[in-house]
Every structure is written in C-alpha cells, then in structure tokens.
Design a protein around this motif. Structure first.
Motif, PDB file in Angstrom:
ATOM      1  N   ALA A  28       0.829  -1.202   0.000  1.00 26.66           N
ATOM      2  CA  ALA A  28       0.000   0.000   0.000  1.00 26.66           C
ATOM      3  C   ALA A  28       0.869   1.260   0.000  1.00 26.66           C
ATOM      4  O   ALA A  28       0.601   2.221  -0.738  1.00 26.66           O
ATOM      5  CB  ALA A  28      -0.921   0.002   1.219  1.00 26.66           C
ATOM      6  N   GLY A  51      -1.789  -5.040  -1.402  1.00 27.31           N
ATOM      7  CA  GLY A  51      -1.674  -3.726  -0.786  1.00 27.31           C
ATOM      8  C   GLY A  51      -1.716  -2.618  -1.819  1.00 27.31           C
ATOM      9  O   GLY A  51      -2.348  -1.571  -1.605  1.00 27.31           O
ATOM     10  N   ALA A 100      -4.435   0.493  -2.251  1.00 29.39           N
ATOM     11  CA  ALA A 100      -4.056   1.897  -2.446  1.00 29.39           C
ATOM     12  C   ALA A 100      -4.596   2.457  -3.748  1.00 29.39           C
ATOM     13  O   ALA A 100      -4.724   3.679  -3.890  1.00 29.39           O
ATOM     14  CB  ALA A 100      -2.529   2.033  -2.406  1.00 29.39           C
TER      15      ALA A 100
END
Length: 430
Positions: free
Chosen positions: A42, A302, A306
């Motif tokens: 992320a 991740g 995002a």
C-alpha cells in the motif's frame, strides 16, 4: 535519479530480507508477515510518481494464475508437514470443520449476499464459495510445524488439514455459481446434471484418486527403488516442486480438482516413508517458495488497496464483512463442535481462526473469468475487505493466542521444537 531497474532490485532485495527475518521477530509480538507485506504494498503504490494500479479486475488472467500458483505451493507444504497418519477416526476434527462448519458458512454467506447485499443468486453463491474455505497460504502461523518437529497438537492439526482439504468442497460451489450465471444468460439451461455428475462427483473423487496415485509414484521413486537410484539420495528439494506441478497439471488435464490432488499427493508422498529426513528438506524448500510468492501477492494486494480496490463498497457491505469475519465462521465453528469432547479453549481457537486470503482471491478470479457476473467490482471489493480484515485481525491475535494455548498445554512457546503434549490422532478421535 537512479536507474528504475536498480531501484526495483533494491526493493526486491529488501522484501526478501524481510521475508527471511521478520518471522523470527514476530514469534513474540502481535504482528504477522502478511500485515507487513500488505502495508508495504500500500505504501509503495501510494508513492508519488507510481501510476501503475495492480487492480485484479485489470489483470484477470494474471491474477488467477498467480494466486493459483501460490495456493498449490502452499497445499504441498501443508500436506508434507502433517505427521498424523490418515484415518477417518483420527481426522474427526477435520470432518467436523469441513462437513458442518464450512457448509454452515457457505449457507450463511449466501443468505447474507442474497438477502442483505442484494446480489444475484449466482453472485451470492460465488461469494460464499470464495469466502467459506480457510486459506492454506495465510494460515501458516497456526498450522503444524515442519515434518517430525513434534508440534502437532489438535488445534494446529485441525486447521492445517481443513485448509488442505476444504478446496474439494469449495470448488463445487464456485462451479455452481458459474453454472447458475451461464444458465441465467441462456448459455447452459440444463446445468444441474452436468454440475452434479462432473463438478461434484467426478472432479472430487478423481482428484482424490489422481493425488493418491501420483503421491505413491513419487514416494516409490524417492524411497523404495534401489539405493543407488533413489531420488532421496539427490537431497534436491526440486523433487517436491516436480511432484506439485505434475500432480496439479495431470489432474487439471483430466478435468478434476488440482488443489485437492496436490494436498493428497503430499499426504501420500509423506506416507511412503514418514520418518525420512528428506521430508524436512523438501518442506523447507517448498516453504521458502511459498513465502516468496505470498509476499508478491500480498504486496500487490496492498497496491490494489491503495489504487481503489475498496471504492465500490457500500455501508451495508462493510457491516456484512464484519458479520462474516466475526460472527459467521466463529459461530459455525462452535456449532460444528457440538458433542465433541474437547476443552472449550480448543474449540474457540479452531472456530475463530478461519483465515481468508489468497485462496479467496483465486476462486473469485476463476469465477469471474469463467462467466459473466453482475457487480464484479463490488465482489472484488467485498472479498478484498474481508481478506484485509482477516489478515489484520488474525495476524495481530495469532501470536498471543497460540502462545497462551501452548503454555496451557505445558509447552514452552519460545522453544524451536516442543515435545507434543498429545498427538493429533488421539485428540481427533476423542
């Protein structure tokens, strides 16, 4: 600015170092390697100048194949490290988790998807099939130890065997969802007979049979033929990779369940010579590959978070996700253990740690690639949120819970090898 290729090498090297070192650090702290990988992904994909969005909807084939690879590697590792000899009586805890807990979970998640979330029947069945099975990849922290390590209590054995075998029950429901979606579009109106005879009966039992045969063949080649040509004499961990790929590919070519076959292959392979130290080498080799590939998937997950994977979520979806993680699996688990004469702490741990993860990603990618489903982005958001919640909740709680459980069993959780307080076989048969 440094060459992007050099930057990539640095990032990959740093991630590999984390994969190698962090499990040692996390043995005593309430944190897990999957949480770190998701957070790194992320953070990495949220950096300014990173315009690549690793959303699974944009790369459906890559998503399916990458998650498929990670799962079959994890299933081979899970099968190799089970010390308990297979028998229907000894594996009683497994049948409860599969036949009662998992079936109740599928029914509950289907009802939530259809009545609460407003999904179509096909989409609700697909959601249930994706989220019901315990993930063999992310459940490594609550699985049994390496072969012959002596860390096979009833809790770890139950969760390991469940994660290995539940694909044989989950996949028929994924195929049921595909059949319903095709029937709704008029492609396959007479779907039921084909689903029952092929996707349920043939693919399950053929998968079991093929896995047994290939595991026996590799066991014979490795341990039984003359000493000068035994594969065990090579001490080469690539043997287990060959067994994984051959088992999965042969089974898939015969149109049956490769996940199930790989786990059964591992069990049969291990049974050929249960105490040979070559099993430890093969397990260590396959575990290293599993951790590396898991790292890749979770970093990309991740990055997907995002990049807006959860954007299609509605408030009711978030509430449903909490119910699935905190109510459905634990309650279904406790119902499955009614009449099972074991301490309540064991039942609670087994019921609570139904981790969702990479396997759910694969099932959803497979389903969406095989038929047209309404609200595909919303399904990805739902599965992504539930897997994220599972990674965080179970990742934070697994270390303190399992350390307390080990102490209650008279074991020192800080020792690398603990003598078993009781065998999984005796516990499962109780």
């Amino acid at each position: 600015m440094p060459d992007p290729y050099i930057v990539v090498l640095f990032v990959v090297g740093a991630l590999i170092a984390l994969v190698a070192w962090l499990p040692l650090v996390f043995r005593k702290v309430p944190l897990s390697l999957p949480i770190v990988c998701v957070a790194l992904g992320a953070g990495l994909f949220a950096l300014p100048g990173i315009d690549f969005a690793p959303l699974p909807q944009r790369f459906p084939e890559i998503t399916e194949r990458l998650t498929e690879f990670v799962v079959i590697i994890a299933l081979m590792g899970a099968g190799l490290k089970i010390d308990s000899i297979f028998s229907f009586r000894r594996w009683g805890v497994t049948w409860r988790l599969l036949g009662i807990t998992m079936m109740l979970s599928i029914a509950a998640i289907f009802l939530i998807g259809f009545t609460v979330l407003g999904l179509s029947v096909a989409a609700a069945v697909l959601l249930a099939g994706c989220l019901a099975p315990t993930d063999p990849v992310l459940a490594s922290d609550i699985q049994v130890g390496a072969p012959q390590e002596g860390r096979e209590d009833i809790v770890r054995f139950g969760l390991t065997s469940e994660a290995g075998l539940n694909d044989g029950l989950a996949f028929p429901f994924v195929h049921l969802a595909i059949a319903l979606a095709l029937a709704a579009s008029g492609v396959k109106p007479d779907w039921f007979t084909d689903w029952l005879t092929v996707n349920v009966l043939w693919e399950v039992f053929a998968g079991l049979g093929v896995g047994c045969v290939i595991g026996w063949v590799f066991g014979w080649l490795t341990f039984a033929i003359p000493v000068d040509s035994k594969l065990a004499a090579t001490r080469d961990g690539f043997i287990v990779l060959a067994a994984t790929f051959i088992s999965y590919s042969v089974t898939e070519m015969l149109h049956c369940y490769g996940f199930l076959a790989v786990f059964i292959t591992a069990l049969a392979f291990r049974h050929a010579d249960r105490d040979h130290d070559f099993h430890v080498q093969m397990h260590d080799f396959i575990e290293q590959i599993e951790r590396m590939t898991m790292m890749v998937v979770l970093v990309l997950f991740g990055g997907a978070l995002a990049s807006g994977l959860l954007a299609p979520l509605r408030p009711i979806d978030i509430a449903a996700a909490f119910v699935v993680v905190l109510v459905v699996r634990p309650l279904a688990g406790l119902v499955g253990f009614v009449g099972w004469r074991r301490p309540m702490r064991e039942k609670l741990i087994l019921a609570f740690f139904g981790i969702r993860g990479v396997g759910s990603f694969y099932y959803l990618a497979y389903g969406l690639n095989s038929a047209s489903f309404q609200q595909g982005d919303r399904l990805w958001a739902l599965v992504g949120l539930i897997c994220l919640m599972s990674i965080l909740l179970h990742g934070v709680s697994v270390t303190p819970v399992m350390r307390m459980f080990d102490r209650s069993q008279g074991r020192d959780p800080d020792r690398d090898i603990d003598p078993p307080a009781e065998t999984a076989g005796r516990g499962a048969a109780a």
